[in-house]
Scaffold this motif. Structure first.
Motif, PDB file in Angstrom:
ATOM      1  N   SER A  71      91.042  20.475 -95.926  1.00 19.45           N
ATOM      2  CA  SER A  71      90.941  19.378 -94.826  1.00 19.45           C
ATOM      3  C   SER A  71      89.527  19.403 -94.113  1.00 19.45           C
ATOM      4  CB  SER A  71      91.947  19.617 -93.687  1.00 19.45           C
ATOM      5  OG  SER A  71      91.794  20.806 -93.320  1.00 19.45           O
ATOM      6  N   ARG A  99      97.266  12.446 -95.080  1.00 17.84           N
ATOM      7  CA  ARG A  99      96.020  13.520 -94.394  1.00 17.84           C
ATOM      8  C   ARG A  99      95.248  13.136 -93.414  1.00 17.84           C
ATOM      9  NH1 ARG A  99      96.766  17.938 -97.415  1.00 17.84           N
ATOM     10  NH2 ARG A  99      95.412  18.871 -95.670  1.00 17.84           N
ATOM     11  N   ASN A 150      86.555  14.723 -94.100  1.00 21.81           N
ATOM     12  CA  ASN A 150      88.214  15.157 -94.578  1.00 21.81           C
ATOM     13  C   ASN A 150      88.281  15.195 -95.977  1.00 21.81           C
ATOM     14  OD1 ASN A 150      90.876  15.023 -94.994  1.00 21.81           O
ATOM     15  ND2 ASN A 150      91.322  14.358 -93.072  1.00 21.81           N
TER      16      ASN A 150
END
Length: 425
Positions: free
Chosen positions: A421, A353, A219
């Protein structure tokens, strides 16, 4: 919003639980630092530098499993377990202070590091369970401010209490009392359901840690945040070890000056954290990180150069009685304000996130990298001190290295990679 959160049960008990924990850790640690500096004259600076590594090493070992436990269980209950653990460690610390046994005290410091490694994923993992959007930004700012207010109070009390005629007894009683208050606050934290109840924590710490770090690297925004926060921890550990050594060896100062310097630093980080929470919009948070990093470098370098020119400032009255002393304190305050503004946006990015089912484990991965960076920094710093390198030279080196990191962060933010991402940085 800040006032509303401080009155809300979904946030206030957690705030007081973590602030009291930070206060206790630093009350104990600074009492140990002062004891080492004034009883172990030649080895004192080395012990001070290594103490940060002793406290942070457990983060590297246990954070993966700690993150799994936080994701697999109802978090408020686990927080209470961890706080009772703190109470037991403070009982052992009392024995170490009263007997003057540094082996016991360093063992307690390591134990507090283990306890903190298990608490951190719970603390940062539970925040998004109860807060979202701008409340999450404000909550993170308050947590950082509360942490460093706790550091301030703990740092001041640790030094002041130990320097009393019955300092060992006073420090021991205070550590036990604060641990008990933390338990009371923890019982008010509302329930936070398990994010992944079927998860079974693994106890092969090395394998779990490696798997967790690999998962975090997948990520890009999370990994970028982890890089930045880890550097912040490494710089912070180096600075906090340098201040007492600089005060003792360059300024020829007493323990009260050490306490003043550490206290000003803690206040500054709290101010920077609250300023981010109060004035910066969520969408633009990360844009401020590089600028804050530049501020850390500028004020760290100026602090070191001012200390070299200041001459002897042996007491708090001497520090407050001249321009050089005030110049140093302002530098300390401003570099710490910039440090607070540097860290909060990165913590928010990490939380926002991360997938909800993996959030505590991503905090655990962050803690692993933070610990590795800080332990490496502590080891290098201790080696430099052992070889006769002075604290001002160490601080100037930190300022130069931090400027390079700030430039890298600026390039990453401009490129927009931190917004992706899928691919690691």
């Amino acid at each position: 919003m800040l006032r509303e959160l401080m009155r809300a049960r979904r946030f206030a008990p957690l705030f007081w639980t973590q602030a009291l924990g930070a206060m206790n850790d630093n009350m104990f640690k600074n009492a140990l630092v002062v004891l080492a500096l004034f009883r172990l004259t030649h080895l004192g600076p080395v012990v001070v530098a290594l103490s940060g590594g002793v406290f942070l090493l457990p983060y590297a070992v246990f954070s993966a499993t700690a993150g799994q436990i936080a994701d697999a269980n109802e978090k408020s209950r686990v927080i209470r377990w961890v706080k009772f653990w703190e109470l037991g460690l403070m009982a052992l610390a009392s024995w170490g202070f009263l007997s003057g046994n540094f082996g016991v005290l360093l063992a307690v410091l390591f134990g507090l590091g283990v306890q903190a490694a298990f608490f951190s994923p719970l603390k940062y993992g539970i925040l998004p369970d109860h807060l979202a959007g701008e409340e999450l930004v404000a909550g993170n700012g308050l947590v950082e401010a509360g942490t460093f207010t706790g550091i301030l109070l703990g740092t001041v009390l640790g030094g002041v209490l130990l320097l009393l005629p019955d300092g060992a007894l006073a420090a021991s009683g205070a550590c036990l009392g604060v641990a008990a208050l933390g338990i009371l606050a923890a019982y008010r934290i509302p329930l936070a359901p398990s994010a992944q109840p079927q998860l079974r924590p693994g106890w092969n710490f090395a394998a779990e840690t490696w798997a967790l770090v690999r998962l975090a690297r997948e990520n890009a925004p999370v990994w970028f945040a982890i890089y930045g926060i880890s550097w912040f921890w490494a710089v912070g550990a180096t600075l906090l070890a340098a201040f007492p050594t600089l005060a003792r060896q360059v300024l020829h100062a007493d323990g009260h000056v050490v306490t003043l310097m550490l206290g000003v630093f803690a206040v500054g980080v709290g101010i920077g954290s609250l300023a981010v929470a109060r004035f910066v919009e969520d969408a633009s948070l990360v844009d401020y990180v590089a600028a804050a990093g530049v501020g850390v470098s500028v004020f760290t370098a100026d602090f070191a150069l001012t200390a070299l020119r200041a001459g002897e400032l042996g007491t708090v009255a001497a520090v407050l009685g001249g321009f050089a002393g005030w110049h140093m304190l302002v530098d300390l305050l401003l570099l710490a304000v910039c440090g607070g503004a540097f860290s909060v946006p990165l913590y928010v990015l990490l939380q926002e996130r991360s997938a909800a089912s993996h959030r505590a484990r991503m905090v655990g991965a962050n803690n692993v990298m933070n610990a590795l960076a800080s332990v490496l920094a502590a080891g290098i710093t201790a080696l430099l001190y052992a070889r006769g390198v002075g604290a001002p030279a160490v601080l100037l080196g930190v300022a130069a290295g931090n400027a390079l990191v700030a430039w890298w962060i600026f390039r990453v933010v401009r490129s927009g990679v931190h917004q992706g991402s899928s691919a690691p940085l």
